[in-house]
Scaffold this active site. Structure first.
Site, PDB file in Angstrom:
ATOM      1  N   CYS A  24       0.822  -1.214   0.000  1.00 42.45           N
ATOM      2  CA  CYS A  24       0.000   0.000   0.000  1.00 42.45           C
ATOM      3  C   CYS A  24       0.862   1.271   0.000  1.00 42.45           C
ATOM      4  O   CYS A  24       1.661   1.493   0.905  1.00 42.45           O
ATOM      5  CB  CYS A  24      -0.929   0.005   1.209  1.00 42.45           C
ATOM      6  SG  CYS A  24      -2.009   1.443   1.201  1.00 42.45           S
ATOM      7  N   LYS A  63       1.254  -9.393   0.364  1.00 42.14           N
ATOM      8  CA  LYS A  63       1.147  -8.693  -0.919  1.00 42.14           C
ATOM      9  C   LYS A  63       2.228  -7.622  -0.947  1.00 42.14           C
ATOM     10  O   LYS A  63       2.312  -6.794  -0.039  1.00 42.14           O
ATOM     11  CB  LYS A  63      -0.238  -8.056  -1.016  1.00 42.14           C
ATOM     12  CG  LYS A  63      -0.396  -7.040  -2.117  1.00 42.14           C
ATOM     13  CD  LYS A  63      -1.314  -7.550  -3.203  1.00 42.14           C
ATOM     14  CE  LYS A  63      -1.514  -6.568  -4.320  1.00 42.14           C
ATOM     15  NZ  LYS A  63      -2.162  -5.336  -3.917  1.00 42.14           N
ATOM     16  N   ASN A 124       0.334  -9.802 -10.229  1.00 37.02           N
ATOM     17  CA  ASN A 124      -0.704  -8.761 -10.254  1.00 37.02           C
ATOM     18  C   ASN A 124      -0.183  -7.504 -10.953  1.00 37.02           C
ATOM     19  O   ASN A 124       0.995  -7.185 -10.875  1.00 37.02           O
ATOM     20  CB  ASN A 124      -1.119  -8.450  -8.803  1.00 37.02           C
ATOM     21  CG  ASN A 124      -1.941  -7.181  -8.668  1.00 37.02           C
ATOM     22  OD1 ASN A 124      -1.521  -6.222  -8.027  1.00 37.02           O
ATOM     23  ND2 ASN A 124      -3.102  -7.152  -9.270  1.00 37.02           N
ATOM     24  N   GLY A 125      -1.096  -6.826 -11.615  1.00 38.29           N
ATOM     25  CA  GLY A 125      -0.777  -5.546 -12.244  1.00 38.29           C
ATOM     26  C   GLY A 125      -1.196  -5.516 -13.696  1.00 38.29           C
ATOM     27  O   GLY A 125      -0.698  -6.306 -14.500  1.00 38.29           O
ATOM     28  N   GLY A 147      -7.307  -6.624 -10.420  1.00 41.12           N
ATOM     29  CA  GLY A 147      -7.966  -5.549  -9.681  1.00 41.12           C
ATOM     30  C   GLY A 147      -8.876  -4.747 -10.592  1.00 41.12           C
ATOM     31  O   GLY A 147     -10.013  -5.129 -10.883  1.00 41.12           O
ATOM     32  N   ARG A 148      -8.352  -3.641 -11.120  1.00 44.35           N
ATOM     33  CA  ARG A 148      -9.197  -2.715 -11.878  1.00 44.35           C
ATOM     34  C   ARG A 148      -9.787  -3.326 -13.137  1.00 44.35           C
ATOM     35  O   ARG A 148     -10.885  -2.950 -13.555  1.00 44.35           O
ATOM     36  CB  ARG A 148      -8.380  -1.458 -12.214  1.00 44.35           C
ATOM     37  CG  ARG A 148      -8.093  -0.614 -10.981  1.00 44.35           C
ATOM     38  CD  ARG A 148      -6.969   0.344 -11.221  1.00 44.35           C
ATOM     39  NE  ARG A 148      -5.729  -0.367 -11.543  1.00 44.35           N
ATOM     40  CZ  ARG A 148      -4.618   0.222 -11.932  1.00 44.35           C
ATOM     41  NH1 ARG A 148      -4.587   1.524 -12.068  1.00 44.35           N
ATOM     42  NH2 ARG A 148      -3.534  -0.491 -12.181  1.00 44.35           N
TER      43      ARG A 148
HETATM   44  C1  LIG Z   1      -9.083   1.924  -5.430  1.00 45.11           C
HETATM   45  C2  LIG Z   1      -8.066   0.846  -5.116  1.00 45.11           C
HETATM   46  C3  LIG Z   1      -8.044   0.275  -3.841  1.00 45.11           C
HETATM   47  C4  LIG Z   1      -7.112  -0.719  -3.516  1.00 45.11           C
HETATM   48  N1  LIG Z   1      -7.117  -1.278  -2.265  1.00 45.11           N
HETATM   49  C5  LIG Z   1      -6.255  -2.286  -1.981  1.00 45.11           C
HETATM   50  C6  LIG Z   1      -6.275  -2.928  -0.714  1.00 45.11           C
HETATM   51  O1  LIG Z   1      -7.060  -2.580   0.168  1.00 45.11           O
HETATM   52  N2  LIG Z   1      -5.398  -3.932  -0.486  1.00 45.11           N
HETATM   53  C7  LIG Z   1      -4.511  -4.349  -1.454  1.00 45.11           C
HETATM   54  O2  LIG Z   1      -3.737  -5.283  -1.224  1.00 45.11           O
HETATM   55  N3  LIG Z   1      -4.467  -3.741  -2.658  1.00 45.11           N
HETATM   56  C8  LIG Z   1      -5.310  -2.738  -2.941  1.00 45.11           C
HETATM   57  N4  LIG Z   1      -5.259  -2.125  -4.166  1.00 45.11           N
HETATM   58  C9  LIG Z   1      -4.231  -2.524  -5.134  1.00 45.11           C
HETATM   59  C10 LIG Z   1      -4.722  -3.653  -6.022  1.00 45.11           C
HETATM   60  O3  LIG Z   1      -4.898  -4.831  -5.264  1.00 45.11           O
HETATM   61  C11 LIG Z   1      -3.720  -3.956  -7.121  1.00 45.11           C
HETATM   62  O4  LIG Z   1      -2.499  -4.340  -6.553  1.00 45.11           O
HETATM   63  C12 LIG Z   1      -3.465  -2.785  -8.051  1.00 45.11           C
HETATM   64  O5  LIG Z   1      -4.661  -2.104  -8.367  1.00 45.11           O
HETATM   65  C13 LIG Z   1      -2.797  -3.281  -9.349  1.00 45.11           C
HETATM   66  O6  LIG Z   1      -3.581  -4.276  -9.963  1.00 45.11           O
HETATM   67  P1  LIG Z   1      -4.576  -3.938 -11.194  1.00 45.11           P
HETATM   68  O7  LIG Z   1      -3.731  -3.286 -12.263  1.00 45.11           O
HETATM   69  O8  LIG Z   1      -5.129  -5.281 -11.594  1.00 45.11           O
HETATM   70  O9  LIG Z   1      -5.628  -3.002 -10.681  1.00 45.11           O
HETATM   71  C14 LIG Z   1      -6.168  -1.143  -4.498  1.00 45.11           C
HETATM   72  C15 LIG Z   1      -6.203  -0.559  -5.775  1.00 45.11           C
HETATM   73  C16 LIG Z   1      -7.120   0.430  -6.098  1.00 45.11           C
HETATM   74  C17 LIG Z   1      -7.105   1.039  -7.486  1.00 45.11           C
END
Ligand SMILES: Cc1cc2nc3c(=O)[nH]c(=O)nc-3n(C[C@H](O)[C@H](O)[C@H](O)COP(=O)(O)O)c2cc1C
Length: 238
Positions: A24, A63, A124-125, A147-148
């Site tokens: 984070c 993570k 992830n990413g 995630g997104r």
């Molecule tokens: C709005 C938002 C909130 C997130 N909250 C968390 C969280 O609470 N815990 C966590 O491990 N990752 C959190 N993430 C990170 C995501 O788990 C992930 O690592 C990051 O978005 C990259 O993956 P993506 O490109 O698939 O979105 C958050 C990401 C976003 C955009």
């Protein structure tokens, strides 16, 4: 009771795994010496994971990101500490803290992590479609974390699974997309979210999911004008 023990006690009976978030980048977390701040301190990470493990039988995962920035890539030391402390898996967001949520994913680093530990590694990413899922799978990770991409396309998990089994992409038809939107709103109601709280997200899903449907421009214009959940439901039902 230590703060870690206290935190674990609070959650351990309501979850299947405990994931320790060391990725984070949010300022208010980092300034408390938590989240990604810990990536600079592998020994501390190790102590904390051991303490979590001591207090639960549930699987404990971590993570992480790659490090603070390109000049401070601490991931190998951190994953070594995580594995030695007894964690059950590692989730790796293949970016540095400095990169935030954009910029290239470092697939080489993810592959390197995978080679250096024997516990499962989940990549992830930026997994948003088949091409990006394939890129991540080329690192030989044991799993994908999305995630997104799933917020934009909630069928992505199903489509990737389907591709891996059948070697072809699964297109989602209009009926399934509409059903998804209704299921989503039903779940929001079931878990007592107020309709004005989830309306914005439901509308976003509706706009995105109707994008690829034939002659859907007019439908989307109506969705955009919806003022509440009831109006949205009437429009997507029509
Ligand atoms: C709005 C938002 C909130 C997130 N909250 C968390 C969280 O609470 N815990 C966590 O491990 N990752 C959190 N993430 C990170 C995501 O788990 C992930 O690592 C990051 O978005 C990259 O993956 P993506 O490109 O698939 O979105 C958050 C990401 C976003 C955009």
């Amino acid at each position: 009771m230590s703060r870690v023990k206290n935190a674990v006690e609070k959650i351990k009976n309501n979850c299947d795994i405990i994931d320790f978030n060391l990725g984070c980048p949010v300022k208010k977390i980092v300034t408390q010496k938590a989240g990604s701040w810990l990536l600079n301190y592998p020994e501390k990470v190790s102590e904390l994971i051991k303490e979590i493990k001591r207090n639960t039988e549930k699987p404990v995962t971590a993570k992480i990101r790659l490090g603070k920035d390109e000049k401070h890539l601490t991931y190998l030391k951190v994953v070594e500490a995580i594995e030695k402390a007894g964690a059950d898996a590692i989730f790796i967001h293949g970016r540095t803290i400095e990169q935030g949520y954009s910029g290239d994913i470092n697939y080489e680093a993810i592959a390197e992590i995978n080679e250096n530990v024997s516990i499962p590694v989940i990549g992830n990413g930026n997994i948003i479609d088949l091409e990006s899922a394939k890129k991540m799978l080329q690192t030989k990770v044991d799993g994908l974390m999305i995630g997104r991409g799933a917020l934009k396309n909630p069928f992505l998990f199903k489509q990737i699974f389907f591709y891996l089994r059948n070697k072809r992409w699964l297109d989602i038809n209009k009926k399934d997309k509409i059903n998804f939107l209704f299921d989503y709103m039903e779940l929001c109601d079931k878990y007592n979210l107020k309709s004005n709280e989830y309306f914005f997200r439901a509308k976003q899903h509706a706009i995105y999911l109707t994008k690829e449907l034939e002659n859907s421009r007019k439908l989307r214009e109506r969705i955009m004008k919806a003022k509440n959940v009831d109006e949205l439901k009437t429009i997507i039902k029509s």
